[in-house]
Design a protein around this motif. Structure first.
Motif, PDB file in Angstrom:
ATOM      1  N   ALA A   1      43.076  57.863  12.108  1.00 26.37           N
ATOM      2  CA  ALA A   1      43.024  56.219  11.459  1.00 26.37           C
ATOM      3  C   ALA A   1      41.819  56.417  10.700  1.00 26.37           C
ATOM      4  N   LEU A   2      40.760  57.224  11.184  1.00 22.79           N
ATOM      5  CA  LEU A   2      39.367  57.206  10.670  1.00 22.79           C
ATOM      6  C   LEU A   2      39.633  57.459   8.991  1.00 22.79           C
ATOM      7  N   GLY A   3      40.417  58.304   8.646  1.00 26.04           N
ATOM      8  CA  GLY A   3      40.747  58.364   7.417  1.00 26.04           C
ATOM      9  C   GLY A   3      40.123  59.711   6.358  1.00 26.04           C
ATOM     10  N   SER A   4      38.740  60.010   6.963  1.00 27.78           N
ATOM     11  CA  SER A   4      37.952  61.032   6.143  1.00 27.78           C
ATOM     12  C   SER A   4      36.907  61.444   7.237  1.00 27.78           C
ATOM     13  N   ALA A   5      36.357  62.679   6.761  1.00 29.40           N
ATOM     14  CA  ALA A   5      35.192  63.121   7.647  1.00 29.40           C
ATOM     15  C   ALA A   5      33.859  62.027   7.330  1.00 29.40           C
ATOM     16  N   GLU A   6      33.724  61.401   6.471  1.00 24.64           N
ATOM     17  CA  GLU A   6      32.662  60.756   6.123  1.00 24.64           C
ATOM     18  C   GLU A   6      32.693  59.400   7.110  1.00 24.64           C
ATOM     19  N   ASN A   7      34.045  58.859   7.138  1.00 27.91           N
ATOM     20  CA  ASN A   7      34.030  57.681   7.865  1.00 27.91           C
ATOM     21  C   ASN A   7      34.031  58.013   9.367  1.00 27.91           C
ATOM     22  N   PHE A   8      34.454  59.157  10.089  1.00 31.02           N
ATOM     23  CA  PHE A   8      34.259  60.116  11.273  1.00 31.02           C
ATOM     24  C   PHE A   8      32.882  59.831  11.614  1.00 31.02           C
ATOM     25  N   ASP A   9      32.069  60.357  10.720  1.00 26.94           N
ATOM     26  CA  ASP A   9      30.561  60.452  10.940  1.00 26.94           C
ATOM     27  C   ASP A   9      30.181  59.045  10.884  1.00 26.94           C
ATOM     28  N   GLN A  10      30.377  58.123  10.156  1.00 28.95           N
ATOM     29  CA  GLN A  10      29.828  57.010   9.998  1.00 28.95           C
ATOM     30  C   GLN A  10      30.053  56.090  11.117  1.00 28.95           C
ATOM     31  N   PHE A  11      31.233  56.034  11.646  1.00 26.91           N
ATOM     32  CA  PHE A  11      31.958  55.159  12.666  1.00 26.91           C
ATOM     33  C   PHE A  11      31.857  55.639  14.129  1.00 26.91           C
ATOM     34  N   ILE A  12      32.027  56.993  14.475  1.00 25.14           N
ATOM     35  CA  ILE A  12      32.277  57.366  15.493  1.00 25.14           C
ATOM     36  C   ILE A  12      30.640  57.746  16.138  1.00 25.14           C
ATOM     37  N   LEU A  13      29.874  58.694  15.331  1.00 24.39           N
ATOM     38  CA  LEU A  13      28.581  59.193  15.777  1.00 24.39           C
ATOM     39  C   LEU A  13      27.632  58.337  16.104  1.00 24.39           C
ATOM     40  N   PRO A  14      27.574  56.992  15.510  1.00 19.03           N
ATOM     41  CA  PRO A  14      26.477  56.018  15.980  1.00 19.03           C
ATOM     42  C   PRO A  14      26.838  55.409  17.375  1.00 19.03           C
ATOM     43  N   VAL A  15      27.954  55.296  17.667  1.00 15.59           N
ATOM     44  CA  VAL A  15      28.345  54.831  19.052  1.00 15.59           C
ATOM     45  C   VAL A  15      28.207  55.769  20.008  1.00 15.59           C
ATOM     46  N   ALA A  16      28.502  56.995  19.698  1.00 14.07           N
ATOM     47  CA  ALA A  16      28.194  58.123  20.660  1.00 14.07           C
ATOM     48  C   ALA A  16      26.727  58.292  20.974  1.00 14.07           C
ATOM     49  N   ASP A  17      25.849  58.193  19.875  1.00 14.58           N
ATOM     50  CA  ASP A  17      24.534  58.268  20.128  1.00 14.58           C
ATOM     51  C   ASP A  17      23.944  57.180  21.018  1.00 14.58           C
ATOM     52  N   LYS A  18      24.468  55.922  20.630  1.00 15.78           N
ATOM     53  CA  LYS A  18      23.931  54.820  21.492  1.00 15.78           C
ATOM     54  C   LYS A  18      24.423  55.101  22.924  1.00 15.78           C
ATOM     55  N   LEU A  19      25.490  55.801  23.093  1.00 19.61           N
ATOM     56  CA  LEU A  19      25.979  55.794  24.688  1.00 19.61           C
ATOM     57  C   LEU A  19      25.555  57.187  25.215  1.00 19.61           C
ATOM     58  N   GLY A  20      24.784  57.924  24.543  1.00 19.89           N
ATOM     59  CA  GLY A  20      24.512  59.295  25.015  1.00 19.89           C
ATOM     60  C   GLY A  20      25.686  60.114  25.131  1.00 19.89           C
ATOM     61  N   ALA A  21      26.622  59.814  24.399  1.00 14.34           N
ATOM     62  CA  ALA A  21      28.018  60.558  24.805  1.00 14.34           C
ATOM     63  C   ALA A  21      28.292  61.837  23.903  1.00 14.34           C
ATOM     64  N   ALA A  22      29.187  62.666  24.445  1.00  5.67           N
ATOM     65  CA  ALA A  22      29.773  63.661  23.595  1.00  5.67           C
ATOM     66  C   ALA A  22      30.796  63.134  22.474  1.00  5.67           C
ATOM     67  N   VAL A  23      31.032  63.953  21.746  1.00  4.14           N
ATOM     68  CA  VAL A  23      32.091  63.529  20.390  1.00  4.14           C
ATOM     69  C   VAL A  23      33.113  64.339  20.511  1.00  4.14           C
ATOM     70  N   GLY A  24      34.235  63.827  20.707  1.00  4.02           N
ATOM     71  CA  GLY A  24      35.783  64.512  20.584  1.00  4.02           C
ATOM     72  C   GLY A  24      36.449  63.793  19.289  1.00  4.02           C
ATOM     73  N   ALA A  25      37.543  64.492  19.263  1.00  6.21           N
ATOM     74  CA  ALA A  25      38.671  64.328  17.993  1.00  6.21           C
ATOM     75  C   ALA A  25      40.171  64.780  18.485  1.00  6.21           C
ATOM     76  N   SER A  26      40.957  63.952  17.871  1.00  5.02           N
ATOM     77  CA  SER A  26      42.371  64.233  18.210  1.00  5.02           C
ATOM     78  C   SER A  26      42.786  65.435  17.385  1.00  5.02           C
ATOM     79  N   ARG A  27      43.770  66.267  17.546  1.00  2.00           N
ATOM     80  CA  ARG A  27      44.187  67.290  16.724  1.00  2.00           C
ATOM     81  C   ARG A  27      44.546  66.718  15.263  1.00  2.00           C
ATOM     82  N   ALA A  28      45.218  65.756  15.085  1.00  2.00           N
ATOM     83  CA  ALA A  28      45.221  65.051  13.789  1.00  2.00           C
ATOM     84  C   ALA A  28      44.078  65.110  12.961  1.00  2.00           C
ATOM     85  N   ALA A  29      43.024  64.566  13.488  1.00  4.78           N
ATOM     86  CA  ALA A  29      41.692  64.466  12.975  1.00  4.78           C
ATOM     87  C   ALA A  29      41.064  65.824  12.467  1.00  4.78           C
ATOM     88  N   VAL A  30      41.197  66.707  13.561  1.00  6.61           N
ATOM     89  CA  VAL A  30      40.692  68.133  13.209  1.00  6.61           C
ATOM     90  C   VAL A  30      41.414  68.740  12.242  1.00  6.61           C
TER      91      VAL A  30
END
Length: 310
Positions: A203-232
């Motif tokens: 649903a993120l639609g693009s690599a740019e959206n993935f980086d823009q919306f997922i990475l900031p949340v992960a960084d704030k939580l000190g979390a690892a980043v994962g992805a579904s097979r469809a996203a990969v």
């Protein structure tokens, strides 16, 4: 019952996956020896010797073990196998690469990715993408077992087992040689051992959206980043971030699935997470059936708000 446990390590330290596989091995038998095969791996061997329950650490050092090549690792395990009733490894990339070869050399059937030990020869393992649990009894004289470590707690430290060096020169003549590693570096936690994982889907639609919306949340939580097979598959995220039956199996304290519908193969890789949070605008998405907390919302609105709140 004597067990040989193959250590997963980087020559400097033993991975937590090995400590979890040790817990499973100790449920199979009381005598567990750990094999640390690598180059200049004394430090990793000494760390393995501190794991509670380890009776002895076997240290094999040679250039042929660089890169965890299956041929020399399987060869040294086969040479030691006569002393043991079972060969065990975590179901990591190393274990999945080496132990099937060992099983073939021993002419036995491997029992893969066990999630529970019922006895020294009887185990439970998931089948059908985790939708069913199969009970397997091995009648082979020697058991070859890989462990799905998400189901076991790591063995604590506090022991001081002996480290026994063995000659490894005989295993250097194989048909493959290690050339180089190209390892991506990241300040984020490693996916399979992280306590928090934030994953993004199609649903993120693009690599740019993935980086823009997922990475900031992960960084704030000190979390690892994962992805579904469809996203990969769509190129939104790197292959090594894939969570699922054909990717990595994770069991963090908190798993946040963002824009992931919840296909069976993805659920197989994360449904053992302690707390699952799903954010998806489709209230009928299968992910909500396994989620502890579900938010029906547009991820492009919800994730910035979450990041701001954190």
């Amino acid at each position: 019952m004597a067990i040989l446990l193959l250590a997963d390590h980087d020559n400097a330290s033993v991975s937590e996956q090995t400590a979890k596989a040790l817990t499973a091995a100790l449920q199979m038998g009381s005598v567990v020896h750990v094999l640390v095969a690598g180059t200049d791996a004394r430090q990793a061997a000494e760390q393995a010797a501190q794991l509670a329950g380890v009776s002895k650490v076997i240290l094999a050092e040679d250039r042929c073990f660089a890169g965890n090549l299956a041929e020399p690792l399987a060869a040294i395990i086969f040479s030691l196998a006569g002393q043991y009733d079972a060969i065990v490894s975590a179901a990591t990339s190393v274990g999945k690469n080496v132990l099937p070869r060992v099983a073939a050399m021993l002419d036995v059937a491997q029992v893969s990715e066990i999630v529970e030990v019922l006895s020294s020869d009887t185990f439970k393992r998931p089948i059908y993408a985790g939708n069913a649990i199969q009970t397997v009894q091995s009648v082979d004289a020697k058991k070859v077992v890989t462990v799905r470590t998400a189901s076991f707690l790591p063995a604590p430290q506090g022991a001081s087992a002996a480290v026994e060096p063995v000659s490894a020169a005989a295993f250097s003549s194989t048909n493959s040689t290690f050339v180089s590693d190209e390892i991506s570096s990241s300040e984020r936690p490693e996916l399979t051992s992280a306590k928090i994982v934030v994953s993004g889907g199609r649903a993120l639609g693009s690599a740019e959206n993935f980086d823009q919306f997922i990475l900031p949340v992960a960084d704030k939580l000190g979390a690892a980043v994962g992805a579904s097979r469809a996203a990969v598959d769509a190129g939104f995220a790197a292959n090594d971030l894939q969570v699922g039956q054909t990717g990595k199996v994770v069991a963090p304290q908190l798993y946040i699935a963002c824009g992931i519908s919840g296909a069976i193969q993805h659920l197989a890789g994360m449904k053992d997470s302690k707390v699952i949070v799903a954010i998806n605008k489709d209230e009928e998405a299968p992910i909500f059936q396994v989620a502890d907390y579900g938010l029906v919302a547009d991820i492009f609105e919800a994730l910035p708000e979450l990041e701001k709140a954190l």
